[in-house]
Design a protein around this motif. Structure first.
Motif, PDB file in Angstrom:
ATOM      1  N   HIS A 168       1.129  -1.365   0.266  1.00  0.00           N
ATOM      2  CA  HIS A 168       0.208   0.218   0.036  1.00  0.00           C
ATOM      3  C   HIS A 168       1.192   1.625  -0.115  1.00  0.00           C
ATOM      4  O   HIS A 168       0.538   1.914   1.557  1.00  0.00           O
ATOM      5  N   PHE A 169       1.737   1.378  -0.522  1.00  0.00           N
ATOM      6  CA  PHE A 169       2.571   2.670  -1.173  1.00  0.00           C
ATOM      7  C   PHE A 169       1.871   2.867  -2.071  1.00  0.00           C
ATOM      8  O   PHE A 169       2.112   3.164  -3.122  1.00  0.00           O
ATOM      9  N   TYR A 170       0.940   4.663  -1.935  1.00  0.00           N
ATOM     10  CA  TYR A 170       0.623   4.959  -2.643  1.00  0.00           C
ATOM     11  C   TYR A 170       0.830   6.664  -2.155  1.00  0.00           C
ATOM     12  O   TYR A 170       0.608   7.107  -1.336  1.00  0.00           O
ATOM     13  N   LEU A 171       1.352   8.060  -3.105  1.00  0.00           N
ATOM     14  CA  LEU A 171       1.285   8.654  -3.614  1.00  0.00           C
ATOM     15  C   LEU A 171       0.355   9.275  -3.947  1.00  0.00           C
ATOM     16  O   LEU A 171      -0.215   9.034  -5.616  1.00  0.00           O
ATOM     17  N   ALA A 172      -0.088  10.861  -3.514  1.00  0.00           N
ATOM     18  CA  ALA A 172      -1.290  11.213  -4.602  1.00  0.00           C
ATOM     19  C   ALA A 172      -0.517  12.160  -5.844  1.00  0.00           C
ATOM     20  O   ALA A 172       0.595  12.354  -5.868  1.00  0.00           O
ATOM     21  N   PRO A 173      -1.414  12.216  -7.179  1.00  0.00           N
ATOM     22  CA  PRO A 173      -1.057  11.887  -8.101  1.00  0.00           C
ATOM     23  C   PRO A 173      -0.064  13.552  -7.687  1.00  0.00           C
ATOM     24  O   PRO A 173       1.035  13.836  -8.604  1.00  0.00           O
ATOM     25  N   GLU A 174      -0.675  14.441  -7.140  1.00  0.00           N
ATOM     26  CA  GLU A 174       0.340  15.723  -7.185  1.00  0.00           C
ATOM     27  C   GLU A 174       1.169  15.651  -6.432  1.00  0.00           C
ATOM     28  O   GLU A 174       1.964  16.715  -6.541  1.00  0.00           O
ATOM     29  N   PHE A 175       1.937  14.647  -5.917  1.00  0.00           N
ATOM     30  CA  PHE A 175       2.889  14.292  -5.338  1.00  0.00           C
ATOM     31  C   PHE A 175       3.663  12.880  -5.784  1.00  0.00           C
ATOM     32  O   PHE A 175       4.893  12.796  -5.276  1.00  0.00           O
ATOM     33  N   GLN A 176       3.213  13.377  -7.013  1.00  0.00           N
ATOM     34  CA  GLN A 176       4.607  11.760  -7.815  1.00  0.00           C
ATOM     35  C   GLN A 176       4.994  12.842  -8.806  1.00  0.00           C
ATOM     36  O   GLN A 176       4.677  13.470  -9.327  1.00  0.00           O
ATOM     37  N   GLY A 177       6.209  11.619  -9.050  1.00  0.00           N
ATOM     38  CA  GLY A 177       7.305  12.772  -9.971  1.00  0.00           C
ATOM     39  C   GLY A 177       8.763  13.801  -9.084  1.00  0.00           C
ATOM     40  O   GLY A 177       8.781  14.547  -9.973  1.00  0.00           O
ATOM     41  N   CYS A 178       8.472  13.659  -7.912  1.00  0.00           N
ATOM     42  CA  CYS A 178       8.137  15.199  -7.318  1.00  0.00           C
ATOM     43  C   CYS A 178       9.773  14.130  -7.038  1.00  0.00           C
ATOM     44  O   CYS A 178      10.156  15.348  -6.214  1.00  0.00           O
ATOM     45  N   GLY A 179      10.179  12.715  -7.036  1.00  0.00           N
ATOM     46  CA  GLY A 179      11.512  12.715  -5.959  1.00  0.00           C
ATOM     47  C   GLY A 179      10.687  12.152  -4.030  1.00  0.00           C
ATOM     48  O   GLY A 179      11.866  11.746  -3.835  1.00  0.00           O
ATOM     49  N   LEU A 180       9.632  12.051  -4.257  1.00  0.00           N
ATOM     50  CA  LEU A 180       8.968  12.327  -2.485  1.00  0.00           C
ATOM     51  C   LEU A 180       9.070  11.011  -2.742  1.00  0.00           C
ATOM     52  O   LEU A 180       9.357  10.020  -1.375  1.00  0.00           O
ATOM     53  N   GLY A 181       8.329   9.754  -3.700  1.00  0.00           N
ATOM     54  CA  GLY A 181       8.328   8.283  -3.506  1.00  0.00           C
ATOM     55  C   GLY A 181       9.718   8.234  -3.372  1.00  0.00           C
ATOM     56  O   GLY A 181      10.226   6.890  -2.624  1.00  0.00           O
ATOM     57  N   THR A 182      10.722   8.172  -4.042  1.00  0.00           N
ATOM     58  CA  THR A 182      11.955   7.922  -3.988  1.00  0.00           C
ATOM     59  C   THR A 182      12.959   8.009  -2.453  1.00  0.00           C
ATOM     60  O   THR A 182      13.276   7.252  -1.621  1.00  0.00           O
ATOM     61  N   ALA A 183      12.073   9.113  -1.814  1.00  0.00           N
ATOM     62  CA  ALA A 183      13.056   9.948  -0.452  1.00  0.00           C
ATOM     63  C   ALA A 183      12.305   9.238   0.153  1.00  0.00           C
ATOM     64  O   ALA A 183      13.465   8.636   1.549  1.00  0.00           O
ATOM     65  N   VAL A 184      10.860   8.661   0.067  1.00  0.00           N
ATOM     66  CA  VAL A 184      10.183   7.890   1.728  1.00  0.00           C
ATOM     67  C   VAL A 184      10.863   6.565   1.245  1.00  0.00           C
ATOM     68  O   VAL A 184      10.959   5.563   2.353  1.00  0.00           O
ATOM     69  N   LEU A 185      10.597   5.564   0.021  1.00  0.00           N
ATOM     70  CA  LEU A 185      11.579   4.459  -0.078  1.00  0.00           C
ATOM     71  C   LEU A 185      13.017   4.398   0.571  1.00  0.00           C
ATOM     72  O   LEU A 185      12.920   3.454   0.708  1.00  0.00           O
ATOM     73  N   GLY A 186      13.706   5.192   0.066  1.00  0.00           N
ATOM     74  CA  GLY A 186      14.831   4.974   0.563  1.00  0.00           C
ATOM     75  C   GLY A 186      15.311   4.633   2.160  1.00  0.00           C
ATOM     76  O   GLY A 186      16.233   4.250   2.652  1.00  0.00           O
ATOM     77  N   ALA A 187      14.397   5.959   2.437  1.00  0.00           N
ATOM     78  CA  ALA A 187      14.419   5.877   4.376  1.00  0.00           C
ATOM     79  C   ALA A 187      13.567   4.734   4.620  1.00  0.00           C
ATOM     80  O   ALA A 187      14.208   3.947   6.126  1.00  0.00           O
ATOM     81  N   LEU A 188      12.774   4.014   4.339  1.00  0.00           N
ATOM     82  CA  LEU A 188      12.064   2.886   4.780  1.00  0.00           C
ATOM     83  C   LEU A 188      13.629   1.537   4.217  1.00  0.00           C
ATOM     84  O   LEU A 188      13.533   1.069   5.170  1.00  0.00           O
ATOM     85  N   LEU A 189      14.072   1.846   3.114  1.00  0.00           N
ATOM     86  CA  LEU A 189      14.622   0.777   2.879  1.00  0.00           C
ATOM     87  C   LEU A 189      15.760   0.723   4.102  1.00  0.00           C
ATOM     88  O   LEU A 189      16.290  -0.535   4.426  1.00  0.00           O
ATOM     89  N   ALA A 190      16.275   2.070   3.889  1.00  0.00           N
ATOM     90  CA  ALA A 190      17.359   2.289   4.880  1.00  0.00           C
ATOM     91  C   ALA A 190      17.269   1.323   6.834  1.00  0.00           C
ATOM     92  O   ALA A 190      18.209   1.119   6.951  1.00  0.00           O
ATOM     93  N   ARG A 191      15.884   1.462   6.886  1.00  0.00           N
ATOM     94  CA  ARG A 191      15.760   0.970   7.954  1.00  0.00           C
ATOM     95  C   ARG A 191      15.596  -0.612   8.202  1.00  0.00           C
ATOM     96  O   ARG A 191      15.799  -1.450   9.131  1.00  0.00           O
ATOM     97  N   GLY A 192      15.303  -0.787   6.899  1.00  0.00           N
ATOM     98  CA  GLY A 192      15.231  -2.906   6.322  1.00  0.00           C
ATOM     99  C   GLY A 192      17.117  -3.019   6.554  1.00  0.00           C
ATOM    100  O   GLY A 192      17.237  -4.079   7.564  1.00  0.00           O
ATOM    101  N   ASP A 193      17.814  -2.375   5.863  1.00  0.00           N
ATOM    102  CA  ASP A 193      19.310  -2.744   6.263  1.00  0.00           C
ATOM    103  C   ASP A 193      20.177  -2.549   7.541  1.00  0.00           C
ATOM    104  O   ASP A 193      20.571  -3.437   7.905  1.00  0.00           O
ATOM    105  N   ALA A 194      19.150  -1.914   8.462  1.00  0.00           N
ATOM    106  CA  ALA A 194      19.864  -1.360   9.931  1.00  0.00           C
ATOM    107  C   ALA A 194      19.271  -2.666  10.190  1.00  0.00           C
ATOM    108  O   ALA A 194      20.375  -3.060  11.372  1.00  0.00           O
TER     109      ALA A 194
END
Length: 166
Positions: free
Chosen positions: A95-121
């Motif tokens: 359920h990783f969903y971004l509102a259309p007005e927030f797609q393509g601006c780097g927000l998905g990349t930033a959020v996913l990167g932060a979550l994956l850093a937690r998984g890596d740790a």
């Protein structure tokens, strides 16, 4: 969890900060509606769109304990569910969903990167399912996810934890 600043569309506007907050029971309907909006085109392309089912599947599987609301500034920008923890070797990203007005601006990349850093740790692999033909697959591939299988509707992906230094 507070995130870094990302630049929204349209280009040239001021950057905004994003954060994650724990979801509550009152978030289920806005999230179900967001799911219906962002998944509609892909589900229609696959011949699987049903305006009631797309919302009900979210309601049926909603877990406030594992879901975070993504806020950009003070606006509802999306959501993400991450099931797992310190004692779980494989986490599930859902359920990783971004509102259309927030797609393509780097927000998905930033959020996913932060979550994956937690998984890596935690030394955890992260699994997810994405619809066949979805543009989101490119985001996941850029973050190291690889295909482990697929069926007529879904592609199953896995990302192993990044090697820890030290």
């Amino acid at each position: 969890m507070s995130g870094r600043t990302v630049r929204p569309r349209p280009a040239g506007t001021e950057p905004f900060a994003w954060s994650l907050r724990a979801a509550g029971a009152g978030d289920v309907e806005p999230i179900a509606e967001l799911r219906a909006v962002v998944m509609r085109a892909d589900l229609e392309r696959l011949g699987r769109y049903d305006q009631h089912r797309v919302r009900q599947r979210l309601r049926d599987g909603f877990s406030a304990d594992h879901t975070s609301v993504i806020e950009a500034g003070r606006a509802f920008a999306g959501c993400v569910t991450l099931r797992g923890g310190a004692a779980v070797p494989d986490w599930e990203l859902e359920h990783f969903y971004l509102a259309p007005e927030f797609q393509g601006c780097g927000l998905g990349t930033a959020v996913l990167g932060a979550l994956l850093a937690r998984g890596d740790a935690a030394g955890a692999s992260v699994r997810l399912t994405v619809l066949r033909g979805s543009a989101a697959r490119r985001l996941y591939e850029r973050h190291g996810f690889t295909v482990t299988g697929q069926d007529s509707v879904d592609v199953f992906m896995l990302r192993r934890p990044a090697a820890r230094e030290g």
